[in-house]
Design an enzyme around this catalytic site. Structure first.
Site, mmCIF file in Angstrom:
data_model
loop_
_atom_site.group_PDB
_atom_site.id
_atom_site.type_symbol
_atom_site.label_atom_id
_atom_site.label_comp_id
_atom_site.label_asym_id
_atom_site.label_seq_id
_atom_site.Cartn_x
_atom_site.Cartn_y
_atom_site.Cartn_z
ATOM 1 C CG ASP A 1 -1.044 -44.462 -5.390
ATOM 2 O OD1 ASP A 1 -1.267 -45.395 -6.185
ATOM 3 O OD2 ASP A 1 -1.941 -43.698 -4.968
ATOM 4 C CB SER B 1 -9.765 -45.098 -4.300
ATOM 5 O OG SER B 1 -8.915 -46.164 -4.681
ATOM 6 C CG HIS C 1 -5.054 -44.173 -6.463
ATOM 7 N ND1 HIS C 1 -4.480 -44.988 -5.499
ATOM 8 C CD2 HIS C 1 -6.393 -44.355 -6.360
ATOM 9 C CE1 HIS C 1 -5.427 -45.638 -4.841
ATOM 10 N NE2 HIS C 1 -6.601 -45.268 -5.343
#
Length: 372
Positions: free
Chosen positions: A351, A123, A354
């Site tokens: 998060d 990802s 990312h």
């Protein structure tokens, strides 16, 4: 031919120190290489400049696109999700011994005319794919660009250039399958199910590290399998080495360096210590790293690439990106209320792996463009 190409390819590996030295008077954060171990030599333009060594410099002319880019996932549009600051979008990377050109979408597309470039991985590689598509899409007229889907692959097409920028989901590179009793089995020596999609691509960019470092509770598999042996427990870095070696053998045996260019992007650092709140409310790059070491996956990757006959370029973004704890979505993965933001970590997930876009992956793509 392979040996000649091997000798011409650079694979750099660094033990770095960081300081606030500023020899040119620019406001920035410096990464200085103490030791550079050249695993492979090179006679080309990269010989005199290692673009992974340099500093972050604030540049008010960045970012190169905005969050209205239609190809961004909602989880990375931190401004739209309520992030109040935007300076994280304005840091560019300045190599110490040369100049890394600003990303030029038309020039990039011109060089990629009639070519396929595919980013393969997890990802975070999807994060980078969205960045690259947003960097180029603004110069393409409406109706002359589209996205198509083919199983685990998606492709952005710039029709007038006959160019595709593709993403292929393969976070482990090797094959993960369901076995008996619905058990998840990671086949360390099987890759063709994924690799068949990579044939015929002109430029392949790989990453694979994060899923290999997941703990038992977050692991994506129940068993390893090598040949016919089912294995319950294995040192994760031993497993990573075996999986990467399977990938390396496939590249060596199936790709032609006259036809395909292969780049392996190093691990994107996490900033998720202290229960995930290490990146919360961070507004600037780190000035220094209190503890600098080469991550284990980087050591494994270096060893595998060194043994390959196919020339693979290691795009080392690990140390430079380790300074950018300000660039993660943190709590701004989605639209949240003011009350939720004020919880300051109590029960609110973050998060710190990312990256917000526009942001850090744009710089990886500027580096990628320079390498190409």
């Amino acid at each position: 031919m392979f040996e000649l190409m091997r000798r011409r390819t650079l694979l750099s590996f660094f033990h770095c120190t960081l300081s606030l030295l500023d020899p040119e008077g620019d406001v920035g954060i410096l990464v200085q290489a103490d030791v550079v171990s050249m695993v492979q030599s090179n006679s080309g333009s990269r010989k005199s400049c290692d673009i992974s060594v340099g500093k972050w410099v604030y540049d008010d002319s960045y970012p190169l696109y905005d969050t209205n880019c239609p190809y961004l996932s909602s989880a990375v549009t931190c401004q739209k999700n309520g992030r109040p600051d935007s300076d994280y979008e304005k840091w560019k990377w300045k190599p110490s011994s040369c100049t890394m050109p600003r990303f030029d979408a038309l020039r990039f597309l011109g060089r990629m005319r009639r070519k396929r470039i595919m980013l393969v991985g997890d990802s975070i590689m999807r994060n980078q794919w969205e960045s690259l598509v947003c960097l180029v899409q603004g110069v393409i007229p409406t109706g002359r660009k589209r996205v198509t889907y083919n199983g685990p692959a998606m492709a952005f097409h710039a029709m007038d250039f006959e160019t595709s920028i593709e993403f292929f989901w393969a976070p482990l590179l090797v094959e993960l399958k369901k076995g008996s009793e619905n058990k998840r089995i990671l086949h360390l020596d099987l890759i063709e199910e994924n690799a068949r999609y990579w044939r015929g691509v002109d430029i392949l960019v790989f990453d694979s590290a994060h899923w290999w470092t997941h703990s038992d509770k977050t692991s994506s598999w129940d068993y390893y399998m090598e040949r016919n042996n089912l294995i319950r427990n294995m040192n994760p870095m031993v497993a990573y080495q075996k999986g990467l070696s399977t990938w390396a053998r496939w590249v060596d045996q199936n790709l032609d360096p006259r036809r395909t260019q292969v780049i392996f992007r190093s691990m994107s650092p996490r900033h998720n210590r202290e229960n995930g709140w290490k990146c919360y409310d961070q507004k600037q790059p780190l000035p220094v790293l209190s503890h600098l070491h080469v991550p284990e996956p980087m050591v494994v990757l270096q060893g595998v690439l060194k043994r390959m006959s196919f020339p693979v370029y290691l795009q080392d973004i690990t140390t430079m990106t380790a300074l950018r704890r300000d660039g993660h979505p943190s709590v701004y993965r989605k639209v949240i209320s003011q009350d939720e933001r004020q919880k300051s970590g109590k029960g609110l997930s973050t998060d710190c792996s990312h990256w917000c876009l526009p942001g850090v992956p744009d710089i990886w793509n500027e580096m990628l463009s320079a390498l190409l």
